[in-house]
Design an enzyme around this catalytic site. Structure first.
Site, PDB file in Angstrom:
ATOM      1  CG  HIS A   1      -4.948  -0.792   3.472  1.00  0.00           C
ATOM      2  ND1 HIS A   1      -5.194  -0.886   1.646  1.00  0.00           N
ATOM      3  CD2 HIS A   1      -5.226  -0.294   3.742  1.00  0.00           C
ATOM      4  CE1 HIS A   1      -4.952   0.068   2.454  1.00  0.00           C
ATOM      5  NE2 HIS A   1      -4.312   0.617   3.284  1.00  0.00           N
ATOM      6  CG  ASN A   2      -7.263  -2.233  -0.991  1.00  0.00           C
ATOM      7  OD1 ASN A   2      -6.450  -1.413  -0.396  1.00  0.00           O
ATOM      8  ND2 ASN A   2      -7.445  -1.635  -2.328  1.00  0.00           N
TER       9      ASN A   2
ATOM     10  CD  GLU B   1      -7.296   2.352  -0.868  1.00  0.00           C
ATOM     11  OE1 GLU B   1      -6.837   1.761  -0.856  1.00  0.00           O
ATOM     12  OE2 GLU B   1      -7.929   1.850  -2.435  1.00  0.00           O
TER      13      GLU B   1
ATOM     14  CE  LYS C   1      -3.263  -2.831  -0.491  1.00  0.00           C
ATOM     15  NZ  LYS C   1      -3.574  -2.302  -1.516  1.00  0.00           N
TER      16      LYS C   1
ATOM     17  CB  SER D   1      -0.848   0.000   1.091  1.00  0.00           C
ATOM     18  OG  SER D   1      -1.960   1.244   1.121  1.00  0.00           O
TER      19      SER D   1
HETATM   20  O1  LIG Z   1      -3.517   0.787  -1.076  1.00  0.00           O
HETATM   21  C1  LIG Z   1      -2.988   0.757  -1.805  1.00  0.00           C
HETATM   22  O2  LIG Z   1      -2.171   1.385  -2.193  1.00  0.00           O
HETATM   23  C2  LIG Z   1      -3.813   1.179  -2.968  1.00  0.00           C
HETATM   24  O3  LIG Z   1      -5.369   0.431  -1.967  1.00  0.00           O
HETATM   25  C3  LIG Z   1      -3.845   0.709  -4.202  1.00  0.00           C
HETATM   26  O4  LIG Z   1      -3.075  -0.708  -3.548  1.00  0.00           O
HETATM   27  C4  LIG Z   1      -4.611   0.098  -5.484  1.00  0.00           C
HETATM   28  O5  LIG Z   1      -4.632   1.654  -5.822  1.00  0.00           O
HETATM   29  C5  LIG Z   1      -6.449   0.408  -5.114  1.00  0.00           C
HETATM   30  O6  LIG Z   1      -6.137  -1.375  -4.923  1.00  0.00           O
HETATM   31  C6  LIG Z   1      -6.872   0.165  -5.956  1.00  0.00           C
HETATM   32  O7  LIG Z   1      -8.146  -0.366  -5.489  1.00  0.00           O
HETATM   33  P1  LIG Z   1      -9.508  -0.464  -6.571  1.00  0.00           P
HETATM   34  O8  LIG Z   1      -9.358  -0.319  -7.814  1.00  0.00           O
HETATM   35  O9  LIG Z   1     -10.917  -1.302  -6.363  1.00  0.00           O
HETATM   36  O10 LIG Z   1      -9.686   1.382  -6.054  1.00  0.00           O
END
Ligand SMILES: O=C(O)[C@H](O)[C@@H](O)[C@H](O)[C@H](O)COP(=O)(O)O
Length: 299
Positions: A174-175, A178, A171, A121
Site C-alpha cells: 500500500h505504501n 502511495e 500495508k 492507514s
Molecule cells: O497509510 C498511511 O496512513 C500512511 O502511509 C502512514 O502509514 C504514514 O504516514 C506513512 O507510513 C509515511 O510513510 P513515509 O514516511 O515512508 O512517507
C-alpha cells in the site's frame, strides 16, 4: 471490549479516542505520561507501566502496541511475554516490516500468545474518525477482536488478509503505491509550475478532485495544502521516508518483480535530500497533510 494501548503518539492517541467514542474501555500507557493523562479526561484508564496495563486487563487480555517500528516493538513484546498467558492477544498496529512480524508471531506462538500484525492507514484523521486496517493473524482468534474494527474502521475499511505477516505485507505494498501516486501527482504540478500558464494550483487540485479520473483523497489533500500556501513557498522540497517504500522495493527485487514507478519514487525521495524542487514540496506537503509528518520550513 476492554484492551490496552501501549504507545500514545499521534496514531496511538487518536486510535484510543476513536475506541473511547465507541464505548470500548482502553487502558493507556506511554513512556511519556502526558498523553495518557489527557486521555483519562476522555474516559481512558491510565497505566503508569506495562505491568499496570496487563494487571488492569482480564483474559483473554488484548494489548495493542502502537510504537515506532523497529527495536521498540521487540522491547515491548519481550516485556509483555512473561506477564501474559496462553490465549492472550498482542496486536502490532505500527508500520513494522512483515518479516519481523512473522518472527514476532512465531516467538509469541511459542508462549501460546496470539499475534496480529495490522497495517493501519488513513493518517491521524483516519485513526481518530475511521481508519483502514489490514489484518494478519489467526482467523478464529480474529473473531474475538473483530468488534473493535467494526467500530474504529471507516465503512468496509478493514480486512482479515490471512496468516501472520499478511497485514504488514499489505500495508507495505500500500505504501509503495502511495509513494508512486504522490510522486506522480507532484510531478504533474511541477509541470504546471514550469509552463507558460498562470495556474492556480489550489483550483487545479479542486477541479481534479471533482469528477476527474484522478480524483482521490491525495488530490483533496493537495488542494488543502495549496489552500494554506498557494505556491508552497514556506516549505522545502525535502521528501523524507520512514522505510516502507524501501521495503517494497527490496521485496520487489527479492521476488524479481518489476516495480519501476515505486522504485523511482523512492529514489526521488533520496534525491530530494540534496536537491530542492517544487514537486518535492508537493510530496512533503502531502505527507504532512495525511500523516502529520514534519516539513522543513523556510524562515
Ligand atoms: O497509510 C498511511 O496512513 C500512511 O502511509 C502512514 O502509514 C504514514 O504516514 C506513512 O507510513 C509515511 O510513510 P513515509 O514516511 O515512508 O512517507
Amino acid at each position: 471490549m476492554k484492551l490496552g494501548m501501549i504507545g500514545l503518539g499521534k496514531m496511538g492517541y487518536n486510535l484510543v479516542q476513536n475506541m473511547l467514542q465507541h464505548n470500548h474501555q482502553v487502558v493507556v500507557n506511554d513512556v511519556n505520561p502526558e498523553p495518557g493523562m489527557k486521555l483519562v479526561e476522555e474516559g481512558a484508564e491510565f497505566a503508569a507501566s506495562i505491568e499496570e496495563v496487563v494487571a488492569k486487563l482480564s483474559s483473554p487480555r488484548i494489548v495493542w502496541i502502537m510504537v515506532p517500528a523497529g527495536q521498540i516493538v521487540d522491547q515491548v513484546i519481550d516485556k509483555l511475554i512473561p506477564m501474559l498467558e496462553q490465549g492472550d492477544i498482542v496486536i502490532d498496529g505500527g508500520n513494522s516490516h512483515y518479516k519481523q512480524s512473522l518472527a514476532r508471531a512465531e516467538k509469541l506462538d511459542g508462549h501460546g500468545i496470539h499475534f496480529f500484525d495490522i497495517g493501519t492507514s488513513g493518517g491521524t484523521n483516519g485513526a481518530a474518525n475511521g481508519g483502514c486496517f489490514m489484518i494478519g493473524g489467526d482467523k478464529e482468534t480474529f473473531a474475538i477482536i473483530e468488534p473493535i474494527f467494526q467500530n474504529i474502521a471507516v465503512d468496509r475499511g478493514y480486512l482479515y488478509a490471512g496468516k501472520n505477516g499478511s497485514g504488514h505485507y499489505l500495508k507495505m505494498v500500500h505504501n509503495g503505491i502511495e509513494y508512486g501516486m504522490m510522486q506522480s501527482i507532484a510531478e504533474g504540478f511541477e509541470l504546471l509550475s514550469k509552463s507558460e500558464f498562470d495556474f492556480n494550483y489550489e483550483e487545479v487540485a479542486r477541479v481534479w478532485s471533482n469528477g476527474s479520473v484522478i480524483r482521490s483523497w491525495l488530490m483533496e489533500l493537495t488542494e488543502n495544502a495549496f489552500s494554506k500556501d498557494p505556491n508552497l513557498d514556506g516549505i522545502r522540497g525535502v521528501m523524507k521516508s520512514s522505510g516502507e517504500g524501501k521495503w517494497t522495493v527490496e521485496t520487489a527485487l527479492d521476488l524479481e518483480v518489476s516495480t519501476p514507478i515505486i522504485a523511482l519514487s523512492l529514489l526521488m525521495r533520496y534525491r530530494s535530500l540534496e536537491t530542492d524542487t517544487f514537486h518535492g514540496k508537493v510530496v512533503a506537503a502531502l505527507r504532512n497533510e495525511f500523516g502529520g509528518h514534519a516539513v522543513e520550513r523556510i524562515n
